[in-house]
Design a protein around this motif. Structure first.
Motif, PDB file in Angstrom:
ATOM      1  N   TYR A 118      -1.443  19.569   3.411  1.00 35.94           N
ATOM      2  CA  TYR A 118      -2.444  18.460   3.470  1.00 35.94           C
ATOM      3  C   TYR A 118      -2.010  17.297   4.635  1.00 35.94           C
ATOM      4  O   TYR A 118      -2.727  16.400   4.611  1.00 35.94           O
TER       5      TYR A 118
ATOM      6  N   SER B  77      -0.191   4.689   1.175  1.00 30.72           N
ATOM      7  CA  SER B  77      -1.482   4.932   0.837  1.00 30.72           C
ATOM      8  C   SER B  77      -2.563   4.461   1.785  1.00 30.72           C
ATOM      9  O   SER B  77      -3.737   4.555   1.392  1.00 30.72           O
ATOM     10  N   SER B  78      -2.006   3.785   2.574  1.00 28.37           N
ATOM     11  CA  SER B  78      -2.989   2.749   3.518  1.00 28.37           C
ATOM     12  C   SER B  78      -4.108   3.596   4.115  1.00 28.37           C
ATOM     13  O   SER B  78      -5.304   3.342   4.208  1.00 28.37           O
ATOM     14  N   ASP B  79      -3.954   4.930   4.523  1.00 32.83           N
ATOM     15  CA  ASP B  79      -4.932   5.900   5.087  1.00 32.83           C
ATOM     16  C   ASP B  79      -5.088   7.339   4.443  1.00 32.83           C
ATOM     17  O   ASP B  79      -5.338   8.223   4.982  1.00 32.83           O
ATOM     18  N   LEU B  80      -4.641   7.100   3.189  1.00 34.97           N
ATOM     19  CA  LEU B  80      -4.690   8.435   2.630  1.00 34.97           C
ATOM     20  C   LEU B  80      -5.823   8.566   1.487  1.00 34.97           C
ATOM     21  O   LEU B  80      -6.154   7.461   0.672  1.00 34.97           O
ATOM     22  N   GLU B  81      -6.783   9.443   2.120  1.00 33.58           N
ATOM     23  CA  GLU B  81      -8.133   9.450   1.224  1.00 33.58           C
ATOM     24  C   GLU B  81      -7.798  10.016  -0.127  1.00 33.58           C
ATOM     25  O   GLU B  81      -7.043  10.934  -0.348  1.00 33.58           O
ATOM     26  N   LYS B  82      -9.009   9.365  -1.160  1.00 33.12           N
ATOM     27  CA  LYS B  82      -8.775   9.833  -2.403  1.00 33.12           C
ATOM     28  C   LYS B  82      -8.840  11.160  -2.679  1.00 33.12           C
ATOM     29  O   LYS B  82      -8.139  12.010  -3.417  1.00 33.12           O
ATOM     30  N   THR B  83      -9.645  12.016  -1.812  1.00 34.16           N
ATOM     31  CA  THR B  83      -9.929  13.274  -1.954  1.00 34.16           C
ATOM     32  C   THR B  83      -8.788  14.156  -1.629  1.00 34.16           C
ATOM     33  O   THR B  83      -8.333  15.169  -2.180  1.00 34.16           O
ATOM     34  N   ILE B  84      -7.962  13.647  -0.746  1.00 36.08           N
ATOM     35  CA  ILE B  84      -6.813  14.379  -0.242  1.00 36.08           C
ATOM     36  C   ILE B  84      -5.694  14.141  -1.183  1.00 36.08           C
ATOM     37  O   ILE B  84      -4.897  15.136  -1.507  1.00 36.08           O
TER      38      ILE B  84
ATOM     39  N   GLU C 258       0.704  -1.198   0.035  1.00 29.33           N
ATOM     40  CA  GLU C 258       0.290   0.036   0.040  1.00 29.33           C
ATOM     41  C   GLU C 258       0.731   1.274  -0.020  1.00 29.33           C
ATOM     42  O   GLU C 258       0.784   2.006   1.012  1.00 29.33           O
TER      43      GLU C 258
END
Ligand code: ASP
Length: 438
Positions: free
Chosen positions: A323, A343-350, A295
Motif C-alpha cells: 500500500y 499519519s500526516s498524509d495517511l488516508e483512513k482508507t489506506i 502525527e
C-alpha cells in the motif's frame, strides 16, 4: 569559491532582495547563487503555493496567476529592473494553456526569481533543467548531474541558478520535494568543489530545539551531517534533510546564515572527521539538538509464538509495501510487534486496507491502532558513548509524569527516539531540552 543559496523569505520582496544583492556584491567568493521562489511575505503566502493554486485551477487560471504576477511586478518595480515581465507571463500562460505539467508550473517561481536576480547582479542565468538530471523513473541522477554541471560551470564564471527542479531524460521539468532548493544548492556546491555552501534563511542558525516551542532555544554553532539529517528529518525545518548527500561527497561544509543578520555566526554543518582536525570548534555536550514531530500512529500486532513463525516480520512489512506506506520504527518483543507510521498524509482508507492486509497475511491474535503519538529525537554525535543518556531521558520524562510509549536506541549511534502521547508533546520537548541544555 562559494555557493550561496537564498531561501524563500530572503527572496520574498524587493527589500529582502536588496539585502541579497548587497551580500553577494560584498563577497568576491560568491560566484554561484541558487535561489528559491519568493517565500511568505507580510501580506501573501509562498509563490510556490500560489503556483500550486494555478495548477489546481488550470481551466480557469487567470485569477490565481494574477497573484503570482503581482508578487513579481512588485519586486521588479522595487529594484528598478529592466525585465519584460509581461512577455514572461504571456509565455507562461501559453504553456499552461497547452497543458503544462504540475512540476513545470510550480517550478516557475524559482525560474523567474533566478532570472531576476541574474539580471540585478549582472550574472549569467543557468537554467536548472539543463544541469540537474533525473532518470526515466524520476530518480535524481547524482553522477550524471555532477558531470553535466562541471562542464556547464566551466563556461559560466558567475551564475544564478533556480533551485528546486531539474529535468527528466525527455526534457520535461521535474521537481524535488518541497524545500528542495537546498538540495540544488548542495548539488552546485559539489560540482564546483566550493569551499563552503552558504545557505541563507531568515534565522540565525540551527536551533537546539524548535524555537516555536522553546522560545530561548540555543543556537547550535556546529553539527555533523548525520546530526543534521536526524534533526531535520524529525522536524527541524531549517534545511532539507537530503541536502547533505551532494556535499558529503566532497566534505564541503554547509553554513546556515541569516540574510537579515549577515554578521551573525550561523551554524556550520560539517563532516564528522573534521571534528578532530582543529578547523572547527565543537561544544563538548552529549546532546546537540532535540527535535520532534507530531502525527504518528502505532499499529500494535500480537500473536502467540510470533518469535517462532519464520517470515512473520516480512509478511507484515510486505503489506505496508503493497500500500506504499513507509514505516518509521518497528520495536518488537517475543509475541508482539509495533509499527510506527507517519499519519500526516495517511488516508483512513489506506490504513484500513493495511490493517485488513495484516489480518489476512499474518492472522494475528490481536491488532490495535494507537493514534495521536509524537516522536522526539534526542540527537548527539557521541550519544552512544554516554552511559547515562537513556536514564536521563526516561527519568526527566518520568519526573514530569510523561509516559514513554516507545523508545528506540541502539540502531543509530547518535539518537534516542521516544514516542509520547501528542497531548504531552510540547511538555516533553521542554523537559528534555531543560535536562540537556540548562
Ligand atoms: N519553492 C519550493 C517550496 O516552496 C522549493 C524551495 O523553497 O526550496 O517548497
Amino acid at each position: 569559491m562559494k555557493v550561496l543559496k537564498f531561501g524563500g523569505t530572503s527572496m520574498a520582496d524587493g527589500a529582502a532582495l536588496k539585502k541579497v544583492i548587497d551580500i553577494v556584491k560584498a563577497d568576491k567568493e560568491a560566484v554561484y547563487i541558487v535561489v528559491s521562489a519568493p517565500g511568505v511575505s507580510s501580506s501573501c503566502e509562498k509563490v510556490t503555493d500560489l503556483l500550486l493554486n494555478v495548477f489546481n485551477n488550470k481551466d480557469n487560471f487567470n485569477k490565481p496567476l494574477e497573484r503570482v504576477k503581482e508578487r513579481f511586478f512588485a519586486i521588479v518595480n522595487s529594484l528598478g529592473l529592466k525585465f519584460d515581465l509581461d512577455e514572461y507571463f504571456v509565455y507562461f500562460a501559453n504553456e499552461i494553456k497547452h497543458g503544462a505539467s504540475k512540476d513545470f508550473i510550480v517550478s516557475r517561481g524559482e525560474h523567474l526569481s533566478a532570472m531576476l536576480l541574474a539580471n540585478a547582479l549582472d550574472y549569467d542565468f543557468v537554467d536548472a533543467k539543463d544541469i540537474i538530471k533525473f532518470d526515466s523513473f524520476s530518480n535524481f541522477d547524482a553522477e550524471l548531474t555532477n558531470e553535466v554541471c562541471k562542464e556547464k560551470f566551466k563556461k559560466h564564471k558567475h551564475a544564478v541558478i533556480p533551485g528546486f527542479y531539474g529535468s527528466l531524460p525527455n526534457g520535461e521539468v521535474k521537481t524535488f520535494s518541497r524545500g528542495g532548493s537546498d538540495i540544488s544548492g548542495a548539488i552546485v556546491a559539489r560540482a564546483v568543489s566550493a569551499a563552503v555552501y552558504e545557505n541563507f534563511t531568515d534565522v540565525d542558525g540551527f536551533c537546539a530545539s524548535d524555537p516555536r516551542i522553546i522560545k530561548d532555544a540555543k543556537n547550535i554553532e556546529m553539527l555533523t551531517y548525520e546530526e543534521l539529517r536526524e534533526l531535520s528529518y524529525m522536524g527541524a525545518s531549517v534545511l532539507h534533510s537530503m541536502s547533505i548527500f551532494p556535499v558529503r561527497k566532497e566534505d564541503i561544509p554547509i553554513r546556515i546564515r541569516n540574510t537579515f543578520n549577515p554578521s551573525g555566526k550561523g551554524t556550520f554543518i560539517v563532516p564528522t572527521k573534521k571534528f578532530k582536525d582543529g578547523n572547527y570548534t565543537r561544544e563538548s555536550r552529549a546532546v546537540t539538538g532535540i527535535a520532534g514531530k507530531r502525527e504518528f500512529i502505532a499499529i500494535n500486532i500480537e500473536k502467540s509464538l510470533m518469535n517462532e513463525e519464520l517470515g512473520f516480520g516480512r509478511r507484515v512489512l510486505s503489506v505496508f509495501e503493497k500500500y506504499n506506506v513507509s514505516f518509521e520504527h518497528m520495536p518488537g518483543s517475543i509475541d508482539s510487534l509495533s509499527i510506527i507510521v507517519d499519519s500526516s498524509d495517511l488516508e483512513k482508507t489506506i490504513l484500513n486496507r493495511v490493517v485488513a492486509g495484516i489480518i489476512n497475511e499474518c492472522n494475528p491474535d490481536n491488532i490495535e491502532i494507537v493514534p495521536d503519538l509524537s516522536l522526539i529525537a534526542v540527537v548527539g554525535h557521541t550519544l552512544s558513548e554516554e552511559i547515562d543518556a537513556i536514564s536521563r531521558v526516561s527519568s526527566a520524562l518520568a519526573k514530569n509524569n510523561i509516559r514513554i510509549r516507545m523508545i528506540n536506541f541502539g540502531a543509530s549511534k547518535l539518537n534516542i527516539i521516544v514516542a509520547v502521547d501528542t497531548s504531552n508533546f510540547e511538555n516533553a520537548l521542554k523537559v528534555l531540552y531543560n535536562e540537556f541544555f540548562s
